[in-house]
Write a protein that holds these residues in place. Structure first.
Motif, PDB file in Angstrom:
ATOM      1  N   ALA A 116       0.721  -9.382  -2.976  1.00 40.17           N
ATOM      2  CA  ALA A 116       0.107  -9.026  -4.253  1.00 40.17           C
ATOM      3  C   ALA A 116      -1.248  -8.361  -4.065  1.00 40.17           C
ATOM      4  O   ALA A 116      -1.592  -7.402  -4.775  1.00 40.17           O
ATOM      5  CB  ALA A 116      -0.035 -10.270  -5.127  1.00 40.17           C
ATOM      6  N   GLY A 117      -2.043  -8.878  -3.111  1.00 40.75           N
ATOM      7  CA  GLY A 117      -3.324  -8.243  -2.837  1.00 40.75           C
ATOM      8  C   GLY A 117      -3.160  -6.796  -2.436  1.00 40.75           C
ATOM      9  O   GLY A 117      -3.990  -5.935  -2.769  1.00 40.75           O
ATOM     10  N   GLY A 118      -2.084  -6.504  -1.700  1.00 43.14           N
ATOM     11  CA  GLY A 118      -1.822  -5.130  -1.301  1.00 43.14           C
ATOM     12  C   GLY A 118      -1.231  -4.284  -2.407  1.00 43.14           C
ATOM     13  O   GLY A 118      -1.761  -3.214  -2.746  1.00 43.14           O
ATOM     14  N   PHE A 119      -0.140  -4.746  -3.020  1.00 41.71           N
ATOM     15  CA  PHE A 119       0.572  -3.924  -4.004  1.00 41.71           C
ATOM     16  C   PHE A 119      -0.240  -3.699  -5.276  1.00 41.71           C
ATOM     17  O   PHE A 119      -0.309  -2.583  -5.800  1.00 41.71           O
ATOM     18  CB  PHE A 119       1.914  -4.566  -4.343  1.00 41.71           C
ATOM     19  CG  PHE A 119       2.713  -3.790  -5.366  1.00 41.71           C
ATOM     20  CD1 PHE A 119       3.106  -2.493  -5.110  1.00 41.71           C
ATOM     21  CD2 PHE A 119       3.059  -4.370  -6.584  1.00 41.71           C
ATOM     22  CE1 PHE A 119       3.839  -1.770  -6.051  1.00 41.71           C
ATOM     23  CE2 PHE A 119       3.788  -3.668  -7.526  1.00 41.71           C
ATOM     24  CZ  PHE A 119       4.187  -2.357  -7.264  1.00 41.71           C
ATOM     25  N   SER A 122      -2.796  -1.092  -4.976  1.00 41.40           N
ATOM     26  CA  SER A 122      -2.301   0.205  -4.513  1.00 41.40           C
ATOM     27  C   SER A 122      -2.104   1.154  -5.689  1.00 41.40           C
ATOM     28  O   SER A 122      -2.064   0.729  -6.851  1.00 41.40           O
ATOM     29  CB  SER A 122      -0.960   0.020  -3.785  1.00 41.40           C
ATOM     30  OG  SER A 122       0.119  -0.103  -4.709  1.00 41.40           O
ATOM     31  N   PRO A 123      -1.929   2.448  -5.402  1.00 38.14           N
ATOM     32  CA  PRO A 123      -1.659   3.407  -6.481  1.00 38.14           C
ATOM     33  C   PRO A 123      -0.183   3.500  -6.845  1.00 38.14           C
ATOM     34  O   PRO A 123       0.190   4.314  -7.688  1.00 38.14           O
ATOM     35  CB  PRO A 123      -2.145   4.733  -5.871  1.00 38.14           C
ATOM     36  CG  PRO A 123      -1.912   4.586  -4.411  1.00 38.14           C
ATOM     37  CD  PRO A 123      -2.156   3.125  -4.104  1.00 38.14           C
ATOM     38  N   PHE A 124       0.661   2.669  -6.239  1.00 42.95           N
ATOM     39  CA  PHE A 124       2.104   2.828  -6.378  1.00 42.95           C
ATOM     40  C   PHE A 124       2.667   2.027  -7.552  1.00 42.95           C
ATOM     41  O   PHE A 124       2.217   0.923  -7.846  1.00 42.95           O
ATOM     42  CB  PHE A 124       2.810   2.375  -5.098  1.00 42.95           C
ATOM     43  CG  PHE A 124       2.310   3.034  -3.846  1.00 42.95           C
ATOM     44  CD1 PHE A 124       2.065   4.394  -3.802  1.00 42.95           C
ATOM     45  CD2 PHE A 124       2.083   2.276  -2.698  1.00 42.95           C
ATOM     46  CE1 PHE A 124       1.615   5.007  -2.635  1.00 42.95           C
ATOM     47  CE2 PHE A 124       1.635   2.870  -1.541  1.00 42.95           C
ATOM     48  CZ  PHE A 124       1.392   4.241  -1.501  1.00 42.95           C
ATOM     49  N   ASP A 125       3.702   2.576  -8.192  1.00 42.37           N
ATOM     50  CA  ASP A 125       4.464   1.843  -9.205  1.00 42.37           C
ATOM     51  C   ASP A 125       5.613   1.056  -8.569  1.00 42.37           C
ATOM     52  O   ASP A 125       6.108   0.092  -9.150  1.00 42.37           O
ATOM     53  CB  ASP A 125       5.038   2.807 -10.244  1.00 42.37           C
ATOM     54  CG  ASP A 125       3.962   3.473 -11.078  1.00 42.37           C
ATOM     55  OD1 ASP A 125       2.945   2.815 -11.369  1.00 42.37           O
ATOM     56  OD2 ASP A 125       4.129   4.655 -11.430  1.00 42.37           O
ATOM     57  N   ARG A 126       6.005   1.501  -7.395  1.00 40.63           N
ATOM     58  CA  ARG A 126       7.107   0.850  -6.669  1.00 40.63           C
ATOM     59  C   ARG A 126       6.832   1.043  -5.183  1.00 40.63           C
ATOM     60  O   ARG A 126       6.431   2.129  -4.748  1.00 40.63           O
ATOM     61  CB  ARG A 126       8.448   1.505  -7.069  1.00 40.63           C
ATOM     62  CG  ARG A 126       9.692   0.880  -6.426  1.00 40.63           C
ATOM     63  CD  ARG A 126      10.920   1.625  -6.916  1.00 40.63           C
ATOM     64  NE  ARG A 126      12.145   1.191  -6.233  1.00 40.63           N
ATOM     65  CZ  ARG A 126      12.980   0.266  -6.677  1.00 40.63           C
ATOM     66  NH1 ARG A 126      12.735  -0.331  -7.844  1.00 40.63           N
ATOM     67  NH2 ARG A 126      14.071  -0.058  -6.009  1.00 40.63           N
ATOM     68  N   ALA A 127       7.014   0.002  -4.383  1.00 44.66           N
ATOM     69  CA  ALA A 127       6.699   0.104  -2.961  1.00 44.66           C
ATOM     70  C   ALA A 127       7.468  -0.932  -2.158  1.00 44.66           C
ATOM     71  O   ALA A 127       7.862  -1.986  -2.673  1.00 44.66           O
ATOM     72  CB  ALA A 127       5.202  -0.086  -2.729  1.00 44.66           C
ATOM     73  N   VAL A 267       3.263  -0.534   1.410  1.00 43.63           N
ATOM     74  CA  VAL A 267       2.071  -1.378   1.313  1.00 43.63           C
ATOM     75  C   VAL A 267       2.153  -2.357   2.474  1.00 43.63           C
ATOM     76  O   VAL A 267       3.149  -3.055   2.642  1.00 43.63           O
ATOM     77  CB  VAL A 267       2.009  -2.123  -0.028  1.00 43.63           C
ATOM     78  CG1 VAL A 267       0.892  -3.158  -0.003  1.00 43.63           C
ATOM     79  CG2 VAL A 267       1.816  -1.146  -1.175  1.00 43.63           C
ATOM     80  N   TYR A 268       1.111  -2.393   3.276  1.00 47.31           N
ATOM     81  CA  TYR A 268       1.103  -3.206   4.494  1.00 47.31           C
ATOM     82  C   TYR A 268      -0.048  -4.193   4.408  1.00 47.31           C
ATOM     83  O   TYR A 268      -1.185  -3.811   4.122  1.00 47.31           O
ATOM     84  CB  TYR A 268       0.951  -2.268   5.689  1.00 47.31           C
ATOM     85  CG  TYR A 268       1.010  -2.893   7.072  1.00 47.31           C
ATOM     86  CD1 TYR A 268       1.643  -4.106   7.325  1.00 47.31           C
ATOM     87  CD2 TYR A 268       0.439  -2.212   8.150  1.00 47.31           C
ATOM     88  CE1 TYR A 268       1.698  -4.636   8.601  1.00 47.31           C
ATOM     89  CE2 TYR A 268       0.496  -2.736   9.438  1.00 47.31           C
ATOM     90  CZ  TYR A 268       1.115  -3.941   9.661  1.00 47.31           C
ATOM     91  OH  TYR A 268       1.166  -4.463  10.924  1.00 47.31           O
ATOM     92  N   ILE A 291      -3.054   0.371   2.749  1.00 45.17           N
ATOM     93  CA  ILE A 291      -3.504  -0.941   3.210  1.00 45.17           C
ATOM     94  C   ILE A 291      -4.806  -1.239   2.483  1.00 45.17           C
ATOM     95  O   ILE A 291      -5.750  -0.446   2.545  1.00 45.17           O
ATOM     96  CB  ILE A 291      -3.753  -0.970   4.736  1.00 45.17           C
ATOM     97  CG1 ILE A 291      -2.472  -0.632   5.499  1.00 45.17           C
ATOM     98  CG2 ILE A 291      -4.271  -2.339   5.161  1.00 45.17           C
ATOM     99  CD1 ILE A 291      -2.665  -0.563   7.005  1.00 45.17           C
ATOM    100  N   MET A 292      -4.859  -2.364   1.777  1.00 38.72           N
ATOM    101  CA  MET A 292      -6.114  -2.726   1.127  1.00 38.72           C
ATOM    102  C   MET A 292      -7.184  -2.967   2.183  1.00 38.72           C
ATOM    103  O   MET A 292      -6.863  -3.303   3.337  1.00 38.72           O
ATOM    104  CB  MET A 292      -5.938  -3.960   0.237  1.00 38.72           C
ATOM    105  CG  MET A 292      -5.711  -5.247   0.980  1.00 38.72           C
ATOM    106  SD  MET A 292      -5.600  -6.712  -0.078  1.00 38.72           S
ATOM    107  CE  MET A 292      -7.258  -6.837  -0.722  1.00 38.72           C
TER     108      MET A 292
END
Length: 494
Positions: A116-119, A122-127, A267-268, A291-292
């Motif tokens: 969750a911290g990564g996704f 992130s700028p993504f709607d799906r990853a 997202v990693y 990657i956050m």
């Protein structure tokens, strides 16, 4: 239940941290306990951090893992049960020291907090989300399909590996084997890998790995290895072999994650995501990568809060910690760099994550053959270790060969090859790589400084390393900056 400010907590193991978000998804604060206690990787929430958190009205506290499940794993592993850490309420009562007693409480799966911290930053709607660390409750690797449904993040676990089969535990055991500090000096091993050869890589792989595809090891590296493991092999060759074996396993996971065909966005997260050398090849597996800036356990404080919030967070930068007020001292720093070639800066909000990104930095002119030795003498660290360049984003391709498919290179998470290593030896490693921080036109203080430096010198980059007293974490407040000045006779501007 209507939630207002949400506090996320990661504490009790190592590198304790806290994050606060509001009902708009704005990150109000995110900081590390070690910056207040001056103890590297401090596992407990420090009263100074609680003091900074006290300015917020907290209505819910989210803890980053499930204590009972973790205690079962510790019992299984022979570590025994910590009876004072069986429940979330027990842990938070100890860690929060009477603060926020009226807040409701929740706990969340360790790897899901990483995801969750990564996704959700992130700028993504799906990853496709990949989490690799030493160990959560049980999981050591997990792959998730993440997406937003009606504005809420949803996570579908696609695959996992569990304890004791762990890339993170393997890397930590090998860090200890070559005489470095486990759970602290893994990045030193990564840097040392450039100085070794591959002569024991195949042997180490055969000795350690049972299955590359399933990420299964032949032994439990949680127990470490003895001093005779790999015999009389030079430490540099052990470092090279460790890095290469780890990369083989990481890329095996990335192939598996890609082959689920959930998304071409990656997202990693997890502590292994800090291995910027391995990160250079992730673009071979995914089309866009995020990657956050704080993918380790401390970042899971933000992940736990994000899970409660549910939606996308407004993540614009990593300057989220303790605030040293006032304008960024561009003119003063510029004068110091021109006159003395080196100075410190402690200004604005501290960085969230392990990298100094310009607000708690030791900065230097990167040109010339001697600056690396001058800075290493101040830092009192191994002379073989290079420093990172911070560069105006629009000039990066003139100076570095950048890895492909990264949506953001602001956080020193990747390495690229320097095009002019003879001109910038201080920021070029033995293997020709540099750990790069780019700065877009984002209105930040470091951006304004780089623009002024470039206008004056024609050079669009500076050497950037963390501002810290040896053996301590990064400077947090002005008192720390004053102590640094006294210890090293280097001016620190605020």
């Amino acid at each position: 239940m209507k939630l207002q400010n949400i506090l996320g907590i990661s504490a009790g193991f190592h590198d304790a941290a806290a994050s606060v978000i509001n009902t708009k998804g704005e990150i109000l604060f995110a900081g590390h306990s070690e910056r207040y206690s001056k103890k590297k990787n401090d596992p407990d929430i420090h009263p100074g951090l609680l003091c900074d958190l006290g300015q917020y009205s907290i209505h819910h506290v989210a803890y980053y893992e499930r204590p009972w499940n973790k205690q079962l794993r510790q019992l299984y592993s022979g570590q025994g049960i910590e009876w004072s850490k069986l429940t979330t309420n027990q842990i938070l009562t100890t860690q929060l020291q009477g603060y926020f007693e009226q807040a409701t409480v929740s706990s969340h799966n360790h790897h899901l907090s990483h995801a969750a911290g990564g996704f959700q930053t992130s700028p993504f709607d799906r990853a496709t989300v990949v989490v690799i660390d030493a160990i959560g409750e049980w999981d050591t690797v997990s792959i998730w399909g993440a997406e937003y449904q009606n504005g809420q993040a949803k996570y579908h676990r696609l695959w996992r590996q569990q304890y004791p089969h762990s890339i993170g535990l393997f890397y930590t055991a090998m860090t200890d084997r070559i005489g470095l500090r486990p759970m602290e000096d893994e990045y030193v091993l990564m840097g040392m890998a450039a100085y070794g050869t591959s002569k024991v890589t195949e042997y180490l792989g055969e000795l350690a790995i049972d299955s590359r595809e399933r990420i299964r090891f032949r032994q439990n590296f949680h127990a470490g290895v003895d001093e005779n493991f790999l015999g009389s092999t030079e430490n540099e060759d052990i470092a090279t072999a460790t890095q290469q074996v780890a990369e083989t396993l990481i890329y095996s996971i990335m192939r598996r994650a890609r082959d689920f065909s959930w998304s071409t966005n990656l997202v990693y997260s997890g502590g292994v995501a800090l291995n910027c050398l391995a990160n250079r090849n992730l673009g071979e597996y995914f089309e866009k990568i995020w990657i956050m800036p704080c993918p380790g356990d401390s970042g899971s404080s933000l992940g736990a809060a994000a899970l409660v919030y549910g939606g996308r967070l407004q993540f614009d930068h990593a300057y989220l910690g303790h605030d040293i007020g006032g304008p960024y001292p561009v003119d003063a720093i510029l004068r110091s760099l021109l006159d003395d070639r080196i100075c410190g800066v402690a200004s604005g909000k501290a960085e969230f994550g392990p990298r100094a990104l310009g607000n708690r930095s030791l900065l230097a002119d990167p040109r010339g053959p001697d600056i690396k030795y001058l800075v290493n003498a101040i830092k009192r660290r191994q002379q073989f270790r290079p420093f990172a360049p911070v560069i105006l984003e629009e000039h990066v391709d003139e100076y570095f060969f950048m890895p492909k498919n990264w949506v953001d290179s602001r956080y020193m998470q990747i390495v690229g090859y320097c095009r002019h290593p003879e001109l910038y030896p201080a920021i070029t490693h033995h293997d020709g790589t540099s750990r790069i921080q780019t700065v877009p036109p984002d209105g930040s203080g470091i951006r304004a400084l780089l623009e002024a430096w470039y206008a004056t010198t024609g050079c669009p980059l500076l050497l950037n390393t963390s501002l810290n007293i040896r053996g301590e974490p990064m400077v947090n407040d002005r008192r720390d900056a004053d102590r640094f000045e006294q210890a090293y006779n280097i001016h620190v501007w605020s």
